[in-house]
Design an enzyme around this catalytic site. Structure first.
Site, short mmCIF file in Angstrom:
data_model
loop_
_atom_site.label_atom_id
_atom_site.label_comp_id
_atom_site.label_asym_id
_atom_site.label_seq_id
_atom_site.Cartn_x
_atom_site.Cartn_y
_atom_site.Cartn_z
N ARG A 115 0.85 -1.30 0.06
CA ARG A 115 -0.01 0.12 0.01
C ARG A 115 0.87 1.45 0.09
O ARG A 115 2.06 0.76 0.27
CB ARG A 115 -0.92 0.07 1.09
CG ARG A 115 -0.37 -0.03 2.34
CD ARG A 115 -1.40 0.17 3.61
NE ARG A 115 -0.66 0.03 5.05
CZ ARG A 115 -1.25 -0.05 6.02
NH1 ARG A 115 -2.56 0.21 6.10
NH2 ARG A 115 -0.55 -0.01 7.22
N ASN A 153 -4.90 7.95 4.56
CA ASN A 153 -4.56 7.17 5.72
C ASN A 153 -3.36 7.18 6.36
O ASN A 153 -2.38 6.73 5.29
CB ASN A 153 -5.08 5.59 5.49
CG ASN A 153 -4.87 4.66 6.73
OD1 ASN A 153 -5.66 5.09 7.70
ND2 ASN A 153 -3.83 3.91 6.87
N GLU A 154 -2.97 7.54 7.43
CA GLU A 154 -1.72 7.59 7.96
C GLU A 154 -0.62 8.08 6.97
O GLU A 154 0.18 7.27 6.54
CB GLU A 154 -0.98 6.20 8.69
CG GLU A 154 -2.12 5.71 9.63
CD GLU A 154 -1.49 4.60 10.40
OE1 GLU A 154 -0.68 4.16 9.82
OE2 GLU A 154 -1.99 4.23 11.82
N GLU A 311 -7.43 4.71 15.87
CA GLU A 311 -7.24 3.46 15.43
C GLU A 311 -6.49 2.84 16.97
O GLU A 311 -5.52 3.64 17.26
CB GLU A 311 -6.34 2.98 14.53
CG GLU A 311 -6.81 3.20 13.21
CD GLU A 311 -5.60 2.96 11.93
OE1 GLU A 311 -4.98 2.07 12.21
OE2 GLU A 311 -6.10 3.44 11.07
N TRP A 319 2.40 -6.83 13.13
CA TRP A 319 3.74 -6.22 12.37
C TRP A 319 4.73 -6.08 13.28
O TRP A 319 5.79 -5.64 13.05
CB TRP A 319 3.26 -4.76 11.85
CG TRP A 319 2.52 -3.89 12.59
CD1 TRP A 319 1.01 -3.80 12.65
CD2 TRP A 319 2.85 -3.12 13.49
NE1 TRP A 319 0.74 -3.00 13.47
CE2 TRP A 319 1.90 -2.50 14.11
CE3 TRP A 319 4.24 -2.77 13.94
CZ2 TRP A 319 1.73 -1.51 15.28
CZ3 TRP A 319 4.19 -1.85 15.40
CH2 TRP A 319 2.90 -1.23 15.83
N GLU A 359 -3.20 -8.50 6.68
CA GLU A 359 -3.51 -8.09 8.10
C GLU A 359 -4.50 -9.25 8.58
O GLU A 359 -5.26 -8.80 9.88
CB GLU A 359 -4.06 -6.94 8.15
CG GLU A 359 -2.92 -5.80 7.67
CD GLU A 359 -3.49 -4.36 7.92
OE1 GLU A 359 -2.81 -3.46 8.54
OE2 GLU A 359 -4.43 -3.93 7.68
N LYS A 360 -4.60 -10.45 8.17
CA LYS A 360 -5.31 -11.44 8.72
C LYS A 360 -5.07 -11.83 10.04
O LYS A 360 -6.05 -12.32 10.80
CB LYS A 360 -5.56 -12.61 7.89
CG LYS A 360 -4.38 -13.56 7.53
CD LYS A 360 -4.65 -14.63 6.56
CE LYS A 360 -3.47 -15.47 6.24
NZ LYS A 360 -2.41 -14.84 5.24
N PHE A 361 -3.83 -11.71 10.57
CA PHE A 361 -3.59 -11.92 11.92
C PHE A 361 -3.51 -10.82 12.79
O PHE A 361 -2.88 -10.85 13.99
CB PHE A 361 -2.33 -12.86 11.85
CG PHE A 361 -2.38 -14.24 11.30
CD1 PHE A 361 -3.50 -15.05 11.55
CD2 PHE A 361 -1.43 -14.40 10.34
CE1 PHE A 361 -3.53 -16.20 10.83
CE2 PHE A 361 -1.73 -15.52 9.62
CZ PHE A 361 -2.71 -16.61 9.95
N HIS A 362 -4.08 -9.79 12.29
CA HIS A 362 -4.30 -8.55 13.50
C HIS A 362 -5.66 -8.64 14.17
O HIS A 362 -6.77 -9.04 13.59
CB HIS A 362 -4.45 -7.42 12.25
CG HIS A 362 -4.01 -6.12 13.23
ND1 HIS A 362 -4.95 -5.49 13.85
CD2 HIS A 362 -3.13 -5.25 13.22
CE1 HIS A 362 -4.69 -4.40 14.46
NE2 HIS A 362 -3.55 -4.32 14.02
C1 GAL Z 1 -2.43 1.35 10.88
C2 GAL Z 1 -3.25 1.67 9.56
C3 GAL Z 1 -4.14 0.33 9.33
C4 GAL Z 1 -3.85 -0.91 9.74
C5 GAL Z 1 -3.10 -0.92 11.12
C6 GAL Z 1 -2.76 -2.28 11.71
O1 GAL Z 1 -0.88 1.92 10.51
O2 GAL Z 1 -3.77 2.70 9.58
O3 GAL Z 1 -4.75 0.58 8.17
O4 GAL Z 1 -2.90 -1.19 8.87
O5 GAL Z 1 -1.99 -0.10 11.25
O6 GAL Z 1 -1.97 -2.12 13.07
#
Ligand code: GAL
Length: 671
Positions: A115, A153-154, A311, A319, A359-362
């Site tokens: 991204r 976003n960010e 968030e 991550w 991000e499936k393990f978030h």
């Molecule tokens: C942020 C982001 C989200 C998601 C999240 C995961 O950096 O804005 O889209 O990726 O982290 O922790």
């Protein structure tokens, strides 16, 4: 040109999430919305990564699915935080225009497939993005469900530092605006060194990878430019929205450990409301204290006004090297820590856990395990609390203590060649904050040069880059009766990264009453001992006092016998100076002594003393609210009277806050 802020209005504290319905089919959407209502979700961010869905081909829009989602949320009474959708480019765009792809410092491009694969200075990207924003704003700008605009976003999370030719050209334009002539650039960067002198603008590149270390002035200005380039992008999107919609506009900041690319002091004034994303970083020694610091800094960015936690996570992220889930109750405590520290909104990434994609393990509000899960039950419990504390929205945090923080110092202090690679700016900032936090003190994090008149104690950890003007604000405040604690590596260079000579900490030298001659960093693992019995590490320096008193000296190490902690009377105030990194326990004790001297105390008396607690007061029009968040394993007793909004119980003469619990007491209105 500054644009008047549009207030973000919401009934109570917002509770919400990022919602990515494009990952699911419509039958799942029905369940999502029903469950959002069960949890009390009332603010949902959508279309954050929507570009490829709503513009499948250049200039061809398909809003059918987004329309459907908007209507479903609206019908359910859930307000929308609408993404402009520009964060991640669609494949058709980068295929047609590979020149928008970012280039990293070794000169190689980064490809699509992740991204944020775009150069912040690319005119082609900008044009395509603004066309999208215009289409989205035209369609939804006056929709009654839209409560907030979420630009991109960010910004800068991955693409802040681009080294492509387009960026180099924009960097030269930025330098021309700042310095006027190439000669001035040479002066600012000190290019007399190593035959780096430029004669023509075109000779100046971005600081790409070199064989030896790069010119630090060049690197510093590239950081400044890169932050400004993304801010310019934010402004361009906001301007398009403003022409189509009355709704307030923001973007989600990343005030969090390890992300240093944007100078949010220069961004914050453009936000209608500051919004921040925060994730606990388990690579740090004390992630919880960093959370509190980030929350205090988010509030500082809005000059004390309420902000939104846009968030955070219900559990593990995906991550970090090891992604730790939260302990039972920790998610609620952390969420309410943000509220205690001024957030008027608590949102999560994301609503429903993805089953595909990186991000499936978030973690998410609705985990893979579904509603029969501890995470879901805690989400519902938090939703209930957020609902019950709605009257707190709009109130402001009280603090007598300020900590000076700057991204410019962060950039300048991490030069490739410096006295010690074992210490970074944040190490000092976090250590100072931990000492304040461990004393239960509420801290406003403010920019150098900010008005300090409301504070009794000001802490300045390692503010490496300090202008003479900002130093003058600090020393004048001390002279007017303030108590300051300034730590090593402060005021070493000016805005051009040029060392102040004649003794380090040049513009503070007189106020500190010190002549600092030489840095004497210490290898990791070696302990230093001070004459007062404290232990310290990583740093010492060779100095002598001029007018200061020595409170403690080094008993060993390369600065043996020299001052480690000093105290200088300056006008009606006192400047303390700490020339080393104290152990956490000794730092906590030092701050306890200085806060007593400055007359600052926790928001309410606590027994036993602070430790694992957050204790913060927010004051509103008619009442004040005392937050007590007990992260520890023992119950604590806090002096307070009023009504506990969490349990509904009356509080008279004090309250016991059980281990792991949160209490929010509406106190009697101040007379
Ligand atoms: C942020 C982001 C989200 C998601 C999240 C995961 O950096 O804005 O889209 O990726 O982290 O922790």
């Amino acid at each position: 040109m500054s644009v008047p802020a549009r207030p973000f209005e919401h009934d109570g504290i917002a509770f919400g999430c990022d919602y990515n319905p494009e990952q699911w089919t419509p039958d799942v959407w029905d369940e999502d919305i029903a469950l959002m209502r069960d949890a009390g979700v009332d603010l949902v961010a959508i279309n954050i990564f929507g570009w490829a869905h709503i513009e499948p081909r250049a200039g061809e829009y398909d809003f059918s699915r987004l329309d459907d989602i908007v209507e479903r949320l609206h019908t359910a009474g859930i307000r929308i935080n609408l993404g402009t959708g520009t964060a991640s480019t669609p494949a058709w765009l980068t295929t047609a225009h590979p020149e928008i792809l970012p280039v990293v410092e070794d000169g190689t491009r980064r490809y699509p497939g992740g991204r944020q694969a775009w150069c912040p200075s690319s005119p082609v990207y900008r044009e395509a993005a603004l066309a999208l924003v215009d289409a989205v704003a035209a369609r939804y700008g006056s929709h009654p469900a839209i409560a907030l605009w979420h630009v991109s976003n960010e910004l800068g999370c991955h693409n802040a530092l681009c080294h492509c030719d387009e960026s180099a050209g924009a960097f030269r334009e930025w330098l021309r605006a700042r310095y006027g002539t190439v000669a001035e650039v040479n002066r600012a960067w000190g290019t007399a060194f190593w035959s780096q002198t430029y004669y023509e603008w075109d000779e100046i590149l971005t600081p790409r990878a070199t064989l030896s270390s790069r010119n630090p002035g060049h690197v510093l200005d590239f950081h400044r430019f890169s932050s400004d380039a993304l801010l310019e992008h934010y402004r361009a999107e906001a301007e398009v929205i403003r022409a189509r919609s009355e709704v307030p506009i923001t973007t989600n900041f990343m005030v969090t450990a390890h992300i240093e690319n944007l100078d949010y002091w220069s961004w914050a004034g453009d936000m209608d409301i500051v919004a921040n994303d925060h994730y606990l970083d388990h690579r740090l020694g004390d992630p919880r204290s960093e959370l509190a610091f980030a929350a205090d800094l988010s509030r500082g960015l809005g000059q004390g006004a309420p902000w939104i936690l846009m968030e955070h996570s219900t559990g593990a992220v995906n991550w970090q090297p090891l992604n730790t889930p939260k302990a039972p109750g920790e998610m609620i405590r952390n969420s309410l820590t943000h509220v205690a520290r001024g957030a008027d909104g608590v949102c999560f990434f994301q609503w429903r856990a993805s089953v595909q994609g990186s991000e499936k393990f978030h973690s998410a509000m609705l985990p893979h395990a579904g509603t029969d899960s501890a995470v879901w039950r805690e989400v519902v419990e938090l939703g209930g609390i957020v609902d019950r504390i709605g009257e707190i929205a709009g109130s402001r945090v009280e603090s007598d203590v300020a900590l000076l923080f700057s991204w410019e110092s962060w950039w300048a202090s991490q030069s490739e060649t410096r006295p010690s690679q074992s210490l970074g700016y944040l190490d000092q900032v976090h250590a100072s904050y931990r000492a304040l936090h461990a004393n239960g003190l509420t801290v406003d994090v403010v920019a150098p040069g900010a008005d300090l008149s409301a504070y009794r104690l000001v802490v300045v950890p390692g503010l490496h880059l300090m202008t003479e003007a900002d130093a003058a604000v600090l020393t004048a405040w001390i002279a007017a009766g303030g108590t300051a604690l300034i730590t090593f590596s402060t005021a070493i260079v000016d805005e051009n990264d040029r060392v102040y000579t004649g003794g380090y900490a040049g513009p503070l030298r007189e106020a500190l009453g010190l002549h600092i001659e030489e840095f004497a960093p210490v290898a990791p693992g070696l302990a230093l001992t001070l004459t007062d019995g404290s232990t310290a590490r990583l740093w010492s320096e060779r100095s002598r006092t001029t007018t200061a008193e020595v409170a403690a000296s080094f008993t060993d190490g390369p600065a043996e016998g020299m001052p480690a902690l000093t105290r200088n009377i300056w006008g009606d105030g006192t400047a303390h100076y700490l020339a080393t990194l104290l152990s956490d326990a000794d730092y906590r004790d030092l701050v306890a002594r200085l806060s007593a001297e400055a007359g600052v105390a926790p928001a309410a008396p606590i027994r036993p003393a602070a430790g694992d607690l957050e204790i913060v007061r927010r004051r509103g029009e008619g009442a004040s609210y005392l937050f007590v968040i007990n992260h520890g394993e023992t119950d604590v007793r806090v002096d307070s009277d009023g009504l506990d909004l969490v349990t509904g119980a009356e509080v008279a003469g004090g309250i016991t806050v059980p281990a792991g619990a949160v209490r929010i007491i509406r106190e009697e209105a101040a007379a």
